[in-house]
Design an enzyme around this catalytic site. Sequence first.
Site, PDB file in Angstrom:
ATOM      1  N   ASP A 147      28.714  -3.216   2.772  1.00  0.00           N
ATOM      2  CA  ASP A 147      27.475  -3.033   3.200  1.00  0.00           C
ATOM      3  C   ASP A 147      27.009  -1.787   4.135  1.00  0.00           C
ATOM      4  O   ASP A 147      25.973  -1.232   3.803  1.00  0.00           O
ATOM      5  CB  ASP A 147      26.840  -4.259   4.062  1.00  0.00           C
ATOM      6  CG  ASP A 147      26.038  -5.418   3.262  1.00  0.00           C
ATOM      7  OD1 ASP A 147      25.912  -5.296   1.935  1.00  0.00           O
ATOM      8  OD2 ASP A 147      25.801  -6.580   3.779  1.00  0.00           O
ATOM      9  N   GLN A 153       1.034  -1.205   0.037  1.00  0.00           N
ATOM     10  CA  GLN A 153      -0.001  -0.040   0.118  1.00  0.00           C
ATOM     11  C   GLN A 153       0.972   1.406  -0.032  1.00  0.00           C
ATOM     12  O   GLN A 153       0.257   2.270  -0.570  1.00  0.00           O
ATOM     13  CB  GLN A 153      -0.943   0.051   1.308  1.00  0.00           C
ATOM     14  CG  GLN A 153      -0.308  -0.044   2.652  1.00  0.00           C
ATOM     15  CD  GLN A 153      -0.099  -1.544   3.109  1.00  0.00           C
ATOM     16  OE1 GLN A 153       0.121  -2.181   2.412  1.00  0.00           O
ATOM     17  NE2 GLN A 153      -0.038  -1.454   4.193  1.00  0.00           N
ATOM     18  N   HIS A 159      27.463 -10.152  -4.797  1.00  0.00           N
ATOM     19  CA  HIS A 159      28.900  -9.936  -4.123  1.00  0.00           C
ATOM     20  C   HIS A 159      29.911 -10.944  -4.479  1.00  0.00           C
ATOM     21  O   HIS A 159      29.514 -12.100  -4.508  1.00  0.00           O
ATOM     22  CB  HIS A 159      28.625  -9.970  -2.493  1.00  0.00           C
ATOM     23  CG  HIS A 159      27.673  -9.131  -1.935  1.00  0.00           C
ATOM     24  ND1 HIS A 159      26.368  -9.483  -1.693  1.00  0.00           N
ATOM     25  CD2 HIS A 159      27.558  -7.659  -1.906  1.00  0.00           C
ATOM     26  CE1 HIS A 159      25.700  -8.628  -1.206  1.00  0.00           C
ATOM     27  NE2 HIS A 159      26.435  -7.504  -1.368  1.00  0.00           N
ATOM     28  N   HIS A 187       7.689  12.908 -42.568  1.00  0.00           N
ATOM     29  CA  HIS A 187       9.217  13.383 -41.891  1.00  0.00           C
ATOM     30  C   HIS A 187       9.812  13.967 -43.255  1.00  0.00           C
ATOM     31  O   HIS A 187      10.534  15.013 -42.846  1.00  0.00           O
ATOM     32  CB  HIS A 187       9.829  12.346 -41.712  1.00  0.00           C
ATOM     33  CG  HIS A 187       9.442  11.389 -40.246  1.00  0.00           C
ATOM     34  ND1 HIS A 187       8.336  11.099 -39.804  1.00  0.00           N
ATOM     35  CD2 HIS A 187      10.330  11.602 -39.006  1.00  0.00           C
ATOM     36  CE1 HIS A 187       8.317  10.724 -38.639  1.00  0.00           C
ATOM     37  NE2 HIS A 187       9.629  11.094 -38.027  1.00  0.00           N
TER      38      HIS A 187
END
Length: 430
Positions: free
Chosen positions: A359, A189, A326, A418
């Site tokens: 980390d 939510q 990692h 174009h």
Amino acid sequence: MKITKANGKSEYLLIENLKKRSGETDEKITEIVSSIIKGVKEGGDDAVREYTVRFDGGVPKKTVIEKEELAQYLDIVDDEFREAIISARDNIYAFHQKQAQQSWLTTEENGVIMGQRVRGLHRVGIYVPGGTAAYPSSVLMNAVPAKIAGVKEIIMVTPPGKDGNPNPNIMAAAAVAGVDRVFLCGGAQAVAALAYGTEKIPKVDKIVGPGNIFVATAKKLLYGVVDIDMVAGPSEILIVADKSAKPAFLAADLMSQAEHDKMASSILLTTSESLARATVKEIEKQIKFLERQEIIEQSLDDYGEIIVCENLSQAIEFANELAPEHLELCVEEPLKYIGMIDNAGSVFLGNWSPEPLGDYYAGPNHVLPTSGTARFFSPLSVDSFIKKSSFIYYTQQELSNAKDKIINLAETEGLTAHANSIKVRFNEKN
């Protein structure tokens, strides 16, 4: 952990096993999340409140914390923690500052001007988990690059604790990182509210940050309505080690990833069978003292493995195939091999550069591609929070010089309008 010898077949069966972790999201979860997204899109704040009561047990008395209020949490948290996040923030800023791009233009002698304008996104939303998976480090890793990119407003959403209050460590990290506002709501939510906007929660251009399967599914379903960082899978570490590596270090590093999730993968590639056996013994020794022992054991049993390779070249070839989140190179001369690593989210060189260093503290981002997507995705960076526009200025003479080629290309593609856009500019009647 199981020890196997590389034979060109068994190690690749491991890759197939790991791919199964990142299978399609359960249809029931997708159905639930789709319903929540629809509810928030149609019901706005009322729907967010209803889902918060249903999933979190109640709505906090205070649902938004403004920037001025965030600073008070720096006085609440432990002094050592405050110093640690400030130091980490400074390291993360210094690293990402080097990624900043500048707008540019070129001016030719013939009067043609071309260039590129670089600017930060207007508003970004950061999702930060609460409860047991509360990671202040993720606040820093997501918000600091956004600030450097020039994002005008950073909105954070995070679920409140059972007492209705936010996690003070997360709030302190938000203050240090420069978050502008925090809304106390979580789950799918909160993601939907950020994507569509409600009366209280502003619509954002991009949503970043980790979350559970419901949050990840919401981000995936809403991609296109809003940009996202990535659809992250279970965490993973791959260590390449020769006989110079220390078994105690290897065991600790393998378990540092295994404790994240029962579906996390921890793999060791080594040229030494005796090192492999010693590492297993170290795991058995160290795991007894770790709080998340059950999760670690399950992860290592299902998705952990030690593979004995003939040489480092074979190990690195397999590492590139696996493309881990990692990658640690615990070898005698790690810098010698960095140029051979093509596919990895983040690379840690030597015995004194363990994965937790990245980390939390060193500076490079810890939001990394998983599940082999390091073959084509990059870590979160300043580039993740910018947009670029190109611009062109031609003089009449230079367009005249180029008109025949442009018309030829347009007509070859069957796009006569174009071609006409060019022709009409050189029609004498005009």
